[in-house]
Design an enzyme around this catalytic site. Structure first.
Site, PDB file in Angstrom:
ATOM      1  NE  ARG B  54      -1.584  -1.806   3.385  1.00  0.00           N
ATOM      2  CZ  ARG B  54      -2.701  -2.503   3.463  1.00  0.00           C
ATOM      3  NH1 ARG B  54      -3.831  -1.924   3.660  1.00  0.00           N
ATOM      4  NH2 ARG B  54      -2.660  -3.806   3.358  1.00  0.00           N
ATOM      5  CB  THR B  55       3.903   2.387   1.733  1.00  0.00           C
ATOM      6  OG1 THR B  55       3.374   2.031   3.009  1.00  0.00           O
ATOM      7  CG2 THR B  55       4.639   3.699   1.873  1.00  0.00           C
ATOM      8  CE  LYS B  82      23.039  -8.303 -12.051  1.00  0.00           C
ATOM      9  NZ  LYS B  82      23.125  -7.456 -13.236  1.00  0.00           N
ATOM     10  NE  ARG B 104       8.406   0.961   3.915  1.00  0.00           N
ATOM     11  CZ  ARG B 104       7.226   0.342   4.007  1.00  0.00           C
ATOM     12  NH1 ARG B 104       7.142  -0.954   3.886  1.00  0.00           N
ATOM     13  NH2 ARG B 104       6.142   1.050   4.232  1.00  0.00           N
ATOM     14  CG  HIS B 134       5.610   4.507   7.733  1.00  0.00           C
ATOM     15  ND1 HIS B 134       5.640   5.344   6.624  1.00  0.00           N
ATOM     16  CD2 HIS B 134       4.910   3.413   7.341  1.00  0.00           C
ATOM     17  CE1 HIS B 134       4.987   4.750   5.631  1.00  0.00           C
ATOM     18  NE2 HIS B 134       4.533   3.587   6.044  1.00  0.00           N
TER      19      HIS B 134
END
Lengths: 176, 316
Positions: B54-55, B82, B104, B134
């Site tokens: 959702r974010t 990598k 995030r 947040h």
């Protein structure tokens, strides 16, 4: 700072604009006034009251143009103000935008865009208290309170009782 | 740079101004206006080193409704596997013309590190960093609370908020506590002792180990997700016991004030911290939170990007 219009002259100019609107629209069928915040909102309210006393009541609202400005990248973000549509909406109406000062024309361009998002008026006109010239876009006013030739080194300050406590139009040098 | 890394970046007035802007945007976009031209030509990169639905989608929707272009990056399936670092990833994206990063990251403080490193010039919005913060979730939660319990109010005094669940590991709880305190709400955090962080006294909120004690006094009950990985860490014996002590089941739902709202940042574990009946009840505003999330993130993006270009401000 020099005074260009005092309170009496402002209401005289608005009264004349009101009469011109009535004349041009053969009565006020489907006329809607949309004030552009901050000061255009109060001018629209005053015009609406005058139109009601000389001819017939008209609907009025406010149109916030902040998110449609083309100088968003040049200035710090501004707070949004409410857009209030009249009860009857603007679809098919003769919308008259009302603002205090007509300068570059960019505000009005943004207003036309904002209006386009809300509906399709039959026509759009522009009423301003002061036209100070220096247009940067092909835009003109249909109703003008007073034409004031200015230099770019001057600023035009409109004060209205509703928020400034006094009715006046002044010209001052741009503060450096 | 106009970043949003922590709720502490915002003064009380700035926070209110974001909520006010969001309220106007909501009115505007509720009508015929679905898309605004405001951020045309700007590019927003969603930089997600941790899973999220959702974010990320919410930021993407917010950016698109303001006409910005959106680039999505997720660590899975990228060169991060990598061994490419945050620095190289961010710089690579900025070289593609990114104006703002939505970051995030599983490490607490990642957004602040990126902002202070000088590696990039773009604006940075913290979309969750480890167990730290947040901020946009807290803003959308306060926006939702304001709609229900304090329309137009600039101070939330007298609004009683319970935050229930894994307080110790929850960035949602941390940001919400900071913002709700800034706005003047009366906050109580509720959890089993193992999930209340050390030094809770310094947070300036009340704490309780008993959900039932003041249940009928709350105006807002905010349930936090039980992170399933914590179950194996022995913070509580098992899911059923947690649900019995701290879950919002039907019996607790009925004991809430009728005017109380039930919130959850999602994703929910139905039957664990919240029962299906509670989640789908008339008092639940969980889907409203999702809708408000897009609006509030529009306001946050506008705050960062409505202003001079990075280039003209002397950056790149």
């Amino acid at each position: 700072m020099s005074l260009i219009l005092d309170g009496t002259e402002i209401s005289r100019a608005l009264k004349r604009i009101a009469h011109e609107i009535v004349e041009h629209h053969h009565g006020l069928n489907s006329v809607v006034l949309m004030g552009i915040p901050t000061r255009g909102k109060y001018l629209a309210e005053r015009l609406a009251a005058m139109l009601a006393s000389i001819e017939a009541p008209v609907e009025h609202g406010t149109l916030d143009i902040t998110m449609h400005r083309d100088d968003i990248r040049l200035r710090p973000p501004r707070a949004l103000v409410p857009t209030l549509l009249p009860v009857g909406g603007i679809e098919g109406k003769s919308v008259i935008l009302v603002d205090d000062v007509l300068f570059s024309g960019r505000t009005i361009r943004a207003a036309l865009d904002a209006l386009g998002e809300l509906g399709r008026p039959a026509s759009v006109q522009l009423a301003v208290l002061v036209d100070r010239g220096h247009r940067e876009l092909p835009i003109r006013a249909d109703y003008v309170g007073k034409n004031i030739p200015t230099s770019l080194k001057e600023s035009v300050k409109v004060s209205l009782i509703e928020i400034d406590g006094i009715d006046s139009v002044e010209i001052a040098p741009v503060s450096p | 740079m106009k970043n949003l890394l922590s709720i502490n970046d915002l003064s009380h007035d700035e926070a209110i101004s974001i909520l006010d802007t969001a309220a106007e945007l909501q009115k505007l976009t509720a009508g015929t206006v679905k898309k605004l031209p405001t951020l045309r030509g700007r590019t927003v990169a969603n930089l997600f080193f941790e899973d999220s639905t959702r974010t990320r989608l919410s930021f993407e929707a917010a950016a698109k409704r303001l006409s910005a272009d959106v680039i999505n990056f997720s660590a899975k399936g990228s060169s991060v596997s990598k061994g490419e670092s945050l620095k190289d990833t961010a710089q690579t994206l900025e070289a593609m013309g990114v104006d703002l990063f939505v970051l995030r990251h599983p490490a607490s403080g990642a957004a602040t590190s990126l902002a202070e490193s000088g590696w990039v010039h773009a604006h940075i919005i913290n979309a969750g960093d480890g167990t730290h913060e947040h901020p946009t979730q807290a803003l959308l939660d306060s926006f939702t609370i304001r709609k229900h319990h304090g329309i137009g109010r600039n101070d939330f005094s007298g609004v009683k908020v319970a935050i229930v669940g894994d307080i110790a590991h929850s960035r949602v709880a941390r940001s919400n506590v900071l913002l709700l305190k800034k706005l003047g709400a009366d906050v109580t955090v509720i959890a089993p002792p193992t999930l209340i962080p050390h030094g809770i006294e310094s947070w300036g909120v009340q704490h309780s180990y008993d959900f039932d004690e003041d249940l009928a006094s709350f105006d807002v009950v905010m349930m936090l997700r039980v992170q399933l990985e914590r179950m194996n860490d022995a913070y509580f014996p098992n899911g059923r016991e947690y649900a019995r002590g701290y879950g919002l089941d039907e019996s607790r739902l009925h004991r809430l004030k009728k005017s109380a709202i039930v919130m959850h940042p999602g994703p929910m574990n139905r039957g664990l911290e919240i029962s299906s009946a509670s989640a789908d009840s008339a008092q639940s505003v969980i889907l409203e939170q999702v809708a408000n999330g897009v609006i509030v993130r529009m306001a946050v993006l506008y705050r960062s990007l409505g202003g001079p270009d990075i280039a003209s401000a002397g950056g790149l």
